[in-house]
Design an enzyme around this catalytic site. Structure first.
Site, PDB file in Angstrom:
ATOM      1  N   CYS A  89     120.618  18.874  43.026  1.00  0.00           N
ATOM      2  CA  CYS A  89     119.613  17.960  43.565  1.00  0.00           C
ATOM      3  C   CYS A  89     118.394  17.912  42.651  1.00  0.00           C
ATOM      4  CB  CYS A  89     119.276  18.328  45.004  1.00  0.00           C
ATOM      5  SG  CYS A  89     118.456  17.007  45.922  1.00  0.00           S
ATOM      6  N   HIS A 189     124.447  18.160  47.351  1.00  0.00           N
ATOM      7  CA  HIS A 189     124.364  19.599  47.603  1.00  0.00           C
ATOM      8  C   HIS A 189     125.748  20.186  47.849  1.00  0.00           C
ATOM      9  CE1 HIS A 189     119.977  20.194  48.152  1.00  0.00           C
ATOM     10  NE2 HIS A 189     119.990  18.896  48.390  1.00  0.00           N
ATOM     11  N   GLU A 191     126.567  23.154  48.342  1.00  0.00           N
ATOM     12  CA  GLU A 191     126.504  24.231  49.348  1.00  0.00           C
ATOM     13  C   GLU A 191     126.395  23.684  50.767  1.00  0.00           C
ATOM     14  OE1 GLU A 191     124.089  23.151  47.578  1.00  0.00           O
ATOM     15  OE2 GLU A 191     122.114  23.472  48.485  1.00  0.00           O
TER      16      GLU A 191
END
Lengths: 208, 253
Positions: A89, A189, A191
């Site tokens: 990001c 993202h 994650e």
């Protein structure tokens, strides 16, 4: 007694430069049994096999976070050696030469290009782009998996060969993954992108 | 068109997921960790986790419980319940939250929204509105888990909060919540009509048609539901398949 097979676990450092939530990232690496420590220590970074640049917030805040910790040159030197690096990001955005958020700010210039705001979106799509969206290769093949995005600014690398993934929002195609050798930057993202995102983390670990 | 997000919402009291009906009755419906992981595995796009008595009892939500609940899930989590300070937000983020939802404290201290957005970024700050329709047709914003009057017009408050810097708005219809009789389309549309930030609709999801309607008629950006998922009236897959059949884009897993 030393084992006669090599079981080195790569040393991965998540750079803590004051922007963004590191917990989710640590969790994602833990999922694969890798303990990626968060650190702002120059030596830790120098001796890492790979580094991760997380980040949520403005371009200026990100660069300022690195500057006040004296980390700009560390990160640039790490990249100059083509050691594995993953920017996420904001962490991907600051890899570029300059950012145009609330002014013009210098980035790390690891991948030539600019970061600009989304513009002229169709269907009255809102900014920021929040939600799941697909990535495709520059060649056109869809990855057939969605990843989680939350951003108002987009990556605009100068060179075609640094574009690794493309995504479309509001009728506008933008670069969702930049790559330069072993250095990757994802606008989304990993994650936070479920199993698809964990795959990206796994591939990064395996690339080290 | 973009993917519409489908987001299960967990109301938390103590160690349990509960379901309020018109905020008068509370029923224990499940274990937070089990439900969170189930929904994650079924393809939920995000999760909303709200401690519904934190503000009322003037305490913080249980951050340790939150950490345990989010341990094995890798989708964005929005956390609310008694968020009153930058310190609370930090604790929430460290315990697994990606965004925080703020209601009660923001109504009494609107400037907190700006402070929070500046510190963490707008994308991290979700305004949570509990709206109840009054006699004159105006929607009033409620606080403390949908129990107290604020005297504020919910729609005007939403408009103001956008100017103050929130990144998203989660709107619950107190009247429809727990009834499974459909969302309050009027309420959602009123806010969707002017909102420049994404809206998440909640309160009343029932028949699959009701979920389609809040998207096509009320123009919400994301749909949230509790009862239909917790009571197994439906599941994430069925909802997504149905929406897809109606040409509404959703993330398929």
């Amino acid at each position: 007694m030393c084992g006669w097979f090599d079981m080195t676990i790569p040393k991965i450092t998540i750079i803590d430069y004051g922007v963004g939530n590191l917990q989710s990232l640590k969790k994602a690496f833990n999922f694969f049994g890798v303990n990626a420590a968060a650190s702002e220590d120059t030596n830790e970074i120098l001796t890492s096999d790979a580094i991760v640049l997380p980040g949520v917030g403005s371009f200026e805040a990100g660069m300022r976070g690195l500057k006040v910790r004296g980390l700009v040159n560390n990160v640039k030197n790490f990249a100059a050696k083509n050691k594995p690096m993953l920017g996420i990001c904001l962490g991907a955005q600051i890899l570029l030469s300059e950012g145009h958020e609330f002014g013009v700010f210098e980035g790390l210039d690891i991948i030539p290009g600019k970061v600009i705001r989304f513009f002229d979106l169709q269907n009255k799509e809102k900014i920021p782009h929040i939600g799941w969206n697909m990535v495709k290769s520059p060649g056109g093949e869809m990855w057939n998996q969605d990843f989680y995005f939350v951003h108002s600014y987009i990556l605009l690398p100068d060179r075609k060969e640094n574009i690794f993934g493309l995504t479309t929002y509001g009728g506008r195609e933008f670069c969702s993954i930049v790559k330069n050798g072993n250095i990757y930057g994802t606008q989304f993202h990993p994650e936070k992108s479920g199993k698809a995102g964990l795959e990206i983390i796994k591939n990064f670990i395996n690339s080290i | 068109m973009k993917n519409i997000r489908v987001i299960p919402l967990l109301n938390i009291k103590g160690p349990n997921v509960v379901k309020p009906v018109h905020t008068e009755a509370l029923r224990v419906v499940g274990n937070p960790k089990v439900l969170a992981e189930t929904y994650y595995n079924e393809g939920a796009d995000e999760l909303i986790y709200l401690d519904i008595v934190a503000s009322l009892y003037q305490r913080n939500l249980d951050f340790d419980l939150l950490k345990s609940v989010t341990e094995n899930i890798f989708i964005p989590v929005t956390v609310g319940g008694g968020i009153r300070s930058v310190h609370d937000i930090n604790n929430a983020l460290r315990s697994g939250a990606d965004k925080v939802a703020i209601n009660t404290y923001a109504i009494h201290h609107p400037e907190f929204l700006t402070e929070a957005a500046k510190e963490f970024g707008s994308q991290c700050i979700v305004l949570y509105i509990e709206a109840k329709k009054q006699q004159d047709g105006i929607y009033e914003a409620y606080t403390d888990g949908g129990r107290e009057h604020s005297g504020l017009d919910a729609v005007l408050w939403a408009r103001r909060a956008i100017d103050l810097g929130v990144g998203e708005i989660l709107i619950t219809s107190v009247d429809q919540d727990g009834t499974m009789r459909g969302y309050d389309l009027d309420l959602i549309k009123k806010i969707a009509d002017f909102s420049t930030v994404p809206i998440i609709a909640h309160g009343g999801a029932g028949a699959l048609e009701s979920i389609e309607q809040v998207i096509t008629k009320a123009k919400t950006d994301a749909v949230s539901a509790s009862s239909i998922f917790h009571y197994k009236e439906s599941n994430i897959c069925s909802v997504k398949n149905y929406l897809r059949g109606k040409n509404i884009n959703v993330r398929m897993v």
